[in-house]
Design a protein around this motif. Structure first.
Motif, PDB file in Angstrom:
ATOM      1  N   ARG A 102       0.822  -1.203   0.000  1.00 51.98           N
ATOM      2  CA  ARG A 102       0.000   0.000   0.000  1.00 51.98           C
ATOM      3  C   ARG A 102       0.857   1.255   0.000  1.00 51.98           C
ATOM      4  O   ARG A 102       0.548   2.236  -0.689  1.00 51.98           O
ATOM      5  CB  ARG A 102      -0.929  -0.002   1.213  1.00 51.98           C
ATOM      6  N   VAL A 103       1.939   1.240   0.754  1.00 49.27           N
ATOM      7  CA  VAL A 103       2.846   2.385   0.756  1.00 49.27           C
ATOM      8  C   VAL A 103       3.431   2.596  -0.631  1.00 49.27           C
ATOM      9  O   VAL A 103       3.514   3.723  -1.121  1.00 49.27           O
ATOM     10  CB  VAL A 103       3.954   2.179   1.807  1.00 49.27           C
ATOM     11  N   GLU A 104       3.831   1.517  -1.290  1.00 52.34           N
ATOM     12  CA  GLU A 104       4.404   1.644  -2.632  1.00 52.34           C
ATOM     13  C   GLU A 104       3.372   2.180  -3.619  1.00 52.34           C
ATOM     14  O   GLU A 104       3.708   2.988  -4.501  1.00 52.34           O
ATOM     15  CB  GLU A 104       4.934   0.287  -3.103  1.00 52.34           C
ATOM     16  N   ARG A 105       2.123   1.735  -3.487  1.00 52.73           N
ATOM     17  CA  ARG A 105       1.081   2.215  -4.406  1.00 52.73           C
ATOM     18  C   ARG A 105       0.883   3.723  -4.256  1.00 52.73           C
ATOM     19  O   ARG A 105       0.833   4.450  -5.253  1.00 52.73           O
ATOM     20  CB  ARG A 105      -0.226   1.477  -4.126  1.00 52.73           C
ATOM     21  N   ILE A 106       0.799   4.194  -3.014  1.00 47.82           N
ATOM     22  CA  ILE A 106       0.639   5.635  -2.809  1.00 47.82           C
ATOM     23  C   ILE A 106       1.897   6.376  -3.255  1.00 47.82           C
ATOM     24  O   ILE A 106       1.840   7.469  -3.836  1.00 47.82           O
ATOM     25  CB  ILE A 106       0.330   5.920  -1.329  1.00 47.82           C
TER      26      ILE A 106
END
Length: 284
Positions: free
Chosen positions: A64-68
């Motif tokens: 999720r961090v990478e997606r954001i």
């Protein structure tokens, strides 16, 4: 082809074509915190930023961090590769492996300049097992006597290490330093001349120090450099995620909140103003 047949062929549920995906309720707050940390620590990638978010209380995974991170267009500028001799050693850097805390310390010098162009030196001491930076002594000049002074303070605080690894600089191979280290019950471990990769732990720390702090700061006075560098050292030990330690800081027992790290906690002084001709003092 109809929507029904297309979804059947792809094995995709028809509701995915009709329902507008909604983000989580905390998406905006998480994005704001992530962007704030990325702006504050420009040399950290999304994994280190994710570790700081988790330390601050967010329940979030790396995907999720990478997606954001990608959605916001964040990235870390690639460093220029060093040119020169390749590391073709025989693996002698692992002849003495650290096996426990205070087993092997390593130390080295780093140079930088204040705004007026004057040089100052830093003596960095690192515990190779915990990756903790034990001290950074900042001064205009550092000699063999200063090396003994730094080590004596550390020996009082932490005890005597089994070995101390260094290069063959004149401050480290001085007879007074060797005799003093042997006298307190420790041993010296000198690397081969011209082989900095054999002192890899402190060399890696020096690279982090220069990349994350020295290359992005302007020090107007020596005192300012001492305060800022010491604040960064504490941040490195207690807050900064370390990849080799599972993205945990080297000294988590004195962990500080992730959002009170060194850049926000410092009240940096303004640069000295230049006096006009009328304001300059006159000599009588």
């Amino acid at each position: 082809m109809s929507e029904r047949r297309a979804c059947r062929a792809l094995g995709q549920h028809r509701s995915t074509q009709r329902k507008v995906p909604r983000g989580r309720d905390d998406e905006a707050a998480l994005t704001a915190d992530l962007v704030e940390l990325a702006e504050r620590y420009g040399r950290y990638g999304y994994r280190k930023i994710g570790a700081l978010l988790k330390a601050a209380g967010w329940l979030v995974n790396d995907k999720r961090v990478e997606r954001i991170w990608r959605r916001e267009g964040l990235k870390v500028r690639a460093r220029q590769p060093k040119r020169g001799r390749l590391w073709d050693g025989d693996g002698s850097c692992i002849r003495l492996r650290p096996e426990y805390r205070d087993h092997v310390w390593s130390y080295d010098f780093v140079e930088a300049r204040t705004h007026d162009g004057r040089k100052f030196r830093m003596l960095n001491v690192v515990d190779e097992f915990t990756r903790e930076c034990l001290t950074i002594r900042v001064a205009r000049k550092l000699k063999a006597t200063d090396v003994i002074d730094v080590l004596s303070d550390l020996f009082i605080l932490r005890g005597v290490p089994g070995h101390i690894r260094s290069d063959n600089g004149p401050e480290f191979i001085a007879k007074s330093v060797q005799a003093w280290i042997a006298g307190v019950g420790s041993k010296t471990a000198y690397i081969a001349p011209g082989s900095p990769w054999e002192n890899g732990y402190v060399e890696s720390f020096n690279a982090r120090l220069r990349d994350e702090l020295l290359d992005g700061e302007v020090f107007y006075t020596l005192k300012e450099a001492q305060i800022v560098i010491e604040s960064w050292r504490r941040h490195y030990n207690t807050v900064r995620p370390h990849g080799a330690l599972g993205y945990r800081p080297p000294a988590p027992e004195v962990f500080l909140p992730a959002f009170t790290a060194w850049p926000a906690a410092l009240a940096r002084p303004a640069p000295p103003a230049k006096l006009s001709v009328e304001q300059r003092p006159t000599l009588h």
